[in-house]
Write a protein that holds these residues in place. Structure first.
Motif, PDB file in Angstrom:
ATOM      1  N   THR A 177      16.151 -33.137  62.629  1.00 12.41           N
ATOM      2  CA  THR A 177      15.481 -31.998  63.249  1.00 12.41           C
ATOM      3  C   THR A 177      16.025 -31.816  64.661  1.00 12.41           C
ATOM      4  O   THR A 177      16.026 -32.760  65.456  1.00 12.41           O
ATOM      5  CB  THR A 177      13.967 -32.195  63.302  1.00 12.41           C
ATOM      6  N   ILE A 178      16.502 -30.619  64.970  1.00 13.51           N
ATOM      7  CA  ILE A 178      17.017 -30.281  66.300  1.00 13.51           C
ATOM      8  C   ILE A 178      15.970 -29.433  67.000  1.00 13.51           C
ATOM      9  O   ILE A 178      15.548 -28.403  66.467  1.00 13.51           O
ATOM     10  CB  ILE A 178      18.341 -29.511  66.216  1.00 13.51           C
ATOM     11  N   SER A 179      15.550 -29.873  68.187  1.00 12.21           N
ATOM     12  CA  SER A 179      14.557 -29.130  68.974  1.00 12.21           C
ATOM     13  C   SER A 179      15.160 -28.784  70.332  1.00 12.21           C
ATOM     14  O   SER A 179      15.804 -29.634  70.962  1.00 12.21           O
ATOM     15  CB  SER A 179      13.292 -29.961  69.175  1.00 12.21           C
ATOM     16  N   VAL A 180      14.961 -27.554  70.758  1.00 13.32           N
ATOM     17  CA  VAL A 180      15.541 -27.080  72.019  1.00 13.32           C
ATOM     18  C   VAL A 180      14.433 -26.518  72.900  1.00 13.32           C
ATOM     19  O   VAL A 180      13.625 -25.687  72.463  1.00 13.32           O
ATOM     20  CB  VAL A 180      16.607 -25.999  71.777  1.00 13.32           C
ATOM     21  N   THR A 181      14.405 -26.984  74.139  1.00 13.72           N
ATOM     22  CA  THR A 181      13.485 -26.442  75.146  1.00 13.72           C
ATOM     23  C   THR A 181      14.318 -25.827  76.260  1.00 13.72           C
ATOM     24  O   THR A 181      15.009 -26.541  76.999  1.00 13.72           O
ATOM     25  CB  THR A 181      12.584 -27.536  75.720  1.00 13.72           C
ATOM     26  N   PRO A 182      14.302 -24.481  76.418  1.00 10.68           N
ATOM     27  CA  PRO A 182      15.088 -23.837  77.466  1.00 10.68           C
ATOM     28  C   PRO A 182      14.290 -23.738  78.764  1.00 10.68           C
ATOM     29  O   PRO A 182      13.062 -23.900  78.774  1.00 10.68           O
ATOM     30  CB  PRO A 182      15.352 -22.446  76.885  1.00 10.68           C
ATOM     31  N   SER A 183      15.000 -23.447  79.865  1.00  4.54           N
ATOM     32  CA  SER A 183      14.330 -23.322  81.156  1.00  4.54           C
ATOM     33  C   SER A 183      13.780 -21.923  81.393  1.00  4.54           C
ATOM     34  O   SER A 183      12.951 -21.721  82.273  1.00  4.54           O
ATOM     35  CB  SER A 183      15.298 -23.696  82.286  1.00  4.54           C
ATOM     36  N   ASN A 184      14.259 -20.932  80.627  1.00  9.25           N
ATOM     37  CA  ASN A 184      13.697 -19.579  80.729  1.00  9.25           C
ATOM     38  C   ASN A 184      13.761 -18.906  79.361  1.00  9.25           C
ATOM     39  O   ASN A 184      14.106 -19.555  78.366  1.00  9.25           O
ATOM     40  CB  ASN A 184      14.413 -18.752  81.815  1.00  9.25           C
ATOM     41  N   ASN A 185      13.450 -17.634  79.305  1.00  4.26           N
ATOM     42  CA  ASN A 185      13.364 -16.936  78.026  1.00  4.26           C
ATOM     43  C   ASN A 185      14.621 -16.156  77.659  1.00  4.26           C
ATOM     44  O   ASN A 185      14.592 -15.318  76.750  1.00  4.26           O
ATOM     45  CB  ASN A 185      12.151 -15.996  78.017  1.00  4.26           C
ATOM     46  N   ASP A 186      15.736 -16.397  78.345  1.00  2.00           N
ATOM     47  CA  ASP A 186      16.981 -15.734  77.965  1.00  2.00           C
ATOM     48  C   ASP A 186      17.406 -16.195  76.565  1.00  2.00           C
ATOM     49  O   ASP A 186      17.129 -17.317  76.147  1.00  2.00           O
ATOM     50  CB  ASP A 186      18.089 -16.063  78.965  1.00  2.00           C
ATOM     51  N   THR A 187      18.080 -15.342  75.861  1.00  2.00           N
ATOM     52  CA  THR A 187      18.476 -15.658  74.489  1.00  2.00           C
ATOM     53  C   THR A 187      19.570 -16.735  74.461  1.00  2.00           C
ATOM     54  O   THR A 187      20.400 -16.838  75.370  1.00  2.00           O
ATOM     55  CB  THR A 187      18.984 -14.412  73.753  1.00  2.00           C
ATOM     56  N   TYR A 188      19.576 -17.507  73.369  1.00  2.00           N
ATOM     57  CA  TYR A 188      20.553 -18.568  73.199  1.00  2.00           C
ATOM     58  C   TYR A 188      20.726 -18.862  71.714  1.00  2.00           C
ATOM     59  O   TYR A 188      19.956 -18.381  70.869  1.00  2.00           O
ATOM     60  CB  TYR A 188      20.129 -19.843  73.945  1.00  2.00           C
ATOM     61  N   TYR A 189      21.723 -19.664  71.395  1.00  2.00           N
ATOM     62  CA  TYR A 189      21.965 -20.093  70.022  1.00  2.00           C
ATOM     63  C   TYR A 189      22.065 -21.607  69.996  1.00  2.00           C
ATOM     64  O   TYR A 189      22.632 -22.211  70.914  1.00  2.00           O
ATOM     65  CB  TYR A 189      23.262 -19.492  69.477  1.00  2.00           C
ATOM     66  N   PHE A 190      21.522 -22.233  68.954  1.00  2.00           N
ATOM     67  CA  PHE A 190      21.670 -23.678  68.802  1.00  2.00           C
ATOM     68  C   PHE A 190      22.017 -24.009  67.358  1.00  2.00           C
ATOM     69  O   PHE A 190      21.701 -23.267  66.428  1.00  2.00           O
ATOM     70  CB  PHE A 190      20.413 -24.429  69.253  1.00  2.00           C
ATOM     71  N   ASP A 191      22.688 -25.136  67.190  1.00  4.03           N
ATOM     72  CA  ASP A 191      23.160 -25.543  65.876  1.00  4.03           C
ATOM     73  C   ASP A 191      23.733 -26.954  66.016  1.00  4.03           C
ATOM     74  O   ASP A 191      23.521 -27.619  67.030  1.00  4.03           O
ATOM     75  CB  ASP A 191      24.235 -24.567  65.384  1.00  4.03           C
ATOM     76  N   LEU A 192      24.452 -27.402  65.010  1.00  2.67           N
ATOM     77  CA  LEU A 192      25.166 -28.670  65.119  1.00  2.67           C
ATOM     78  C   LEU A 192      26.505 -28.552  64.426  1.00  2.67           C
ATOM     79  O   LEU A 192      26.745 -27.652  63.624  1.00  2.67           O
ATOM     80  CB  LEU A 192      24.343 -29.832  64.561  1.00  2.67           C
ATOM     81  N   VAL A 193      27.400 -29.465  64.748  1.00  8.26           N
ATOM     82  CA  VAL A 193      28.731 -29.484  64.161  1.00  8.26           C
ATOM     83  C   VAL A 193      29.185 -30.937  64.092  1.00  8.26           C
ATOM     84  O   VAL A 193      28.754 -31.769  64.906  1.00  8.26           O
ATOM     85  CB  VAL A 193      29.710 -28.640  65.002  1.00  8.26           C
ATOM     86  N   GLU A 194      29.996 -31.265  63.110  1.00  8.19           N
ATOM     87  CA  GLU A 194      30.518 -32.628  63.031  1.00  8.19           C
ATOM     88  C   GLU A 194      31.322 -32.939  64.294  1.00  8.19           C
ATOM     89  O   GLU A 194      32.085 -32.103  64.786  1.00  8.19           O
ATOM     90  CB  GLU A 194      31.397 -32.789  61.795  1.00  8.19           C
ATOM     91  N   LYS A 195      31.171 -34.137  64.821  1.00 12.77           N
ATOM     92  CA  LYS A 195      31.829 -34.488  66.072  1.00 12.77           C
ATOM     93  C   LYS A 195      33.350 -34.403  65.956  1.00 12.77           C
ATOM     94  O   LYS A 195      34.026 -33.999  66.910  1.00 12.77           O
ATOM     95  CB  LYS A 195      31.430 -35.894  66.511  1.00 12.77           C
ATOM     96  N   GLU A 196      33.896 -34.764  64.802  1.00 13.43           N
ATOM     97  CA  GLU A 196      35.343 -34.701  64.659  1.00 13.43           C
ATOM     98  C   GLU A 196      35.841 -33.263  64.744  1.00 13.43           C
ATOM     99  O   GLU A 196      36.992 -33.026  65.144  1.00 13.43           O
ATOM    100  CB  GLU A 196      35.784 -35.336  63.354  1.00 13.43           C
TER     101      GLU A 196
END
Length: 627
Positions: A177-196
């Motif tokens: 589970t990935i959880s993101v807490t931003p500092s303001n309400n501007d739009t953003y994108y989150f995800d994950l990718v293999e490190k390699e």
């Protein structure tokens, strides 16, 4: 000739000016080229953005030369520019030959220019030009011009002070589970990718720019906008089920500010983590099994083998075979197990069954033959792993390798001998537009025998203004208008023109690439008249004729962004249909189930795009097949 092998997409265009020009002296080539050192160049760079720049070259004479760009760090790693040029041109020559070209095919003469659209933000480059003759020998000094691409997002007027706290919890073998807490309400994108995959990029800014650009194009092709993908305020997502992760794999979770226009507006925030091994509880359920497996393989011939499995208890499991080289190149058997369970679950449920119908309990075995025939001279894994009826992988993977006997007829690049195909009875013609981005209209023609046991695929490149595929097309790999495309393999799919034998499950049991001769296409009323007189890569002749209607359709796709949507045949497939054989289920080869593509736009909450085209490594040759 356009560049078709570069898989990195261009980002938004932002204008700037070039700086820092000069000719840095290098010595001549070693003289083997027989050329003159009198050729010189004026190299200019314009229209510099975060991910693109236009390079123009004016030579002092009409002798042939090559120009390109290379990141400054790489060039500076050589002791002289001459050393760099010799090494680069030698590599380029080998690269060209391996893709069916000669070095002469990619040289310039006279004034020339090219816009590089897939380069890295905030990176210093050299644009360079050097004399090269048709034999691939360097014939002049190297002229360079230094330039630096802009930061991603610069020049757009969109900035954000948003920062992110990224947390990763509930990590299992196949979930997190990935959880993101931003500092303001501007739009953003989150995800994950293999490190390699992430590590292939020089920095976070480059990764963010290219990933978001890819994402924007991918979703807009389905009628969505960036606004549909973005978050505002705290958000989280659990990767499980259809978005299961790979066991024992290092990942990078990330969050980055993105505007609704697709501009990257902040620095990227990263959080690394690793999934557990496959026996540690997967699928998020914590399910485990103490089951172990003894696997034996017997009766091995060129196209068949019997696999027997004896488990240590009665817990459910799945067993099958898979080509060893393909599994090893795609993360190994642990990764295959996770992907296979997702695929099987979807496949069986699409026919009204459940995953339980695919599983075994107690001793079991299967003979691969007939429609499940193996490829001659191929090394396979026979494997088994625990999985429950909900799709949780419950054990590690046990495997045994075996190799089928050699044969005069192989399953890859098959030696088919001279072949005449005159029993084609139906087919289709799809207009894919400028699929290869070369200024030509791509037509994909698929023809089948009555039982779908054989397919003849023809790709032709008509003029950009063409309204039909009618014409005579010689085969080659120039991709230019007026030519037919010889067969080639991309991402384990067959492209171009080829013949294939198709099993009832839709997998390719053998195939032969067409690489010479021509195809003629005409119309007689509503009927298409197709005459093929060609050669294959093994030197055999292949002729075919067709006279009948074609189902006509059109789609707008490109090789770079939507290759997996193409109706091409995959050349490696798991024998997932072995337990459905007695149900008389037969799929037409172009079924979406067999090419793993979405039939409709994906659900917005699903974030599996880190595991799609982003896996493709970036090329170090930027221009290569450009003319």
């Amino acid at each position: 000739m356009k560049k078709i092998f570069n898989l990195v997409l261009a980002a938004f265009v932002l204008f700037s000016a070039a700086s820092c020009a000069g000719t840095l002296g290098g010595d001549n080539g070693d003289g083997n080229g027989g050329g003159s050192s009198s050729q010189s160049f004026v190299v200019s760079v314009s229209n510099i953005t975060a991910t693109s720049a236009t390079v123009s070259v004016t030579p002092s004479n009409d002798a042939t030369y090559y120009f390109d760009i290379m990141d400054k760090a790489t060039v500076d790693g050589y002791s002289t520019l001459s050393e760099f040029a010799e090494a680069y041109i030698a590599y380029l020559k080998e690269y060209a030959v391996s893709n069916g070209y000669t070095i002469a095919d990619i040289l310039s003469s006279g004034n020339d220019s090219y816009t590089f659209a897939d380069i890295d933000p905030a990176t210093s480059y050299y644009a360079f030009a050097v004399g090269v003759n048709a034999n691939g020998a360097v014939t002049s000094n190297v002229t360079v011009k230094a330039f630096t691409t802009l930061n991603s997002g610069s020049g757009s007027g969109v900035t954000s002070n948003n920062t992110f706290s990224v947390d990763v919890t509930n990590v299992t073998a196949t979930g997190a589970t990935i959880s993101v807490t931003p500092s303001n309400n501007d739009t953003y994108y989150f995800d994950l990718v293999e490190k390699e995959v992430y590590d292939q990029f020089p920095n976070g800014a480059t990764f963010a720019a290219e990933y978001i650009a890819y994402l924007k194009e991918y979703f807009e092709s389905y009628g969505y906008t960036m606004a549909d993908l973005l978050s505002s305020g705290s958000d989280s997502y659990t990767y499980e089920g259809d978005n299961a992760l790979t066991p024992a794999t290092n990942y990078v979770a990330f969050a980055v500010g993105v505007s609704t226009a697709g501009d990257v507006t902040t620095n990227i925030t990263l959080k690394e983590f690793a999934t557990l091994s496959s026996g540690s509880g997967s699928g998020g359920s914590g399910a485990t099994s103490q089951n172990t497996f003894a696997i034996s393989v017997s009766g091995v011939t060129s196209t068949s083998a019997t696999v027997s499995v004896t488990p240590s208890n009665s817990d459910t499991y799945y067993f099958d075979v898979y080509p060893k080289d393909v599994a090893d190149q795609n993360g190994g058997l642990d990764a295959l197990a996770v992907d296979l369970v997702v695929y099987l679950k979807e496949l069986y449920e699409s026919y009204g069954y459940t995953l339980a119908n695919a599983l075994s309990s107690g001793a079991d075995g299967y003979t691969y033959e007939g429609e499940s025939a193996l490829d001659p001279g191929t090394t396979y894994y026979a494997f088994a792993f625990g999985v429950d009826s909900d799709g949780n992988v419950t054990t590690g993977v046990t495997s045994q390798t075996f190799t089928t006997e050699a044969s005069g007829s192989t399953g890859g690049g098959t030696t088919i001998g001279d072949k005449n195909i005159n029993n084609l009875v139906e087919g289709g013609c799809t207009n894919y537009g400028d699929f290869y981005e070369v200024g030509a209209t791509n037509y994909w023609i698929d023809l089948y025998t009555a039982d779908y046991s054989e397919a003849l695929i023809l790709e032709v490149q008509a003029a950009a203004s063409a309204t039909s595929c009618v014409g005579t097309y010689p085969f080659g790999l120039t991709f230019e208008a007026g030519s037919a495309i010889s067969g080639f393999i991309y991402d384990n799919y067959l492209y171009g023109s080829y013949w294939a034998a198709i099993s009832s499950s839709g997998s390719v049991s053998e195939y032969a690439m067409i690489n010479g001769g021509s195809v003629s296409i005409s119309k007689d009323g509503n009927n298409y008249v197709i005459a093929l007189d060609a050669t294959t890569e093994d030197g055999s002749t292949i002729t075919a004729s067709y006279n009948g209607e074609l189902v006509e359709s059109s789609e707008t796709l490109s090789l770079k962004s939507n290759a997996s949507k193409r109706k091409s045949f995959r050349i490696t497939s798991v024998n997932s249909f072995k337990k459905l054989g007695d149900k008389n289920i037969m799929l037409k080869p172009i079924s979406k189930k067999l090419v793993s593509t979405p039939a409709v736009a994906p659900v917005m909450s699903v974030k599996k795009f880190a595991n799609l085209e982003a896996k493709a490594p970036k090329l170090t040759v930027y221009k290569a097949f450009v003319k």
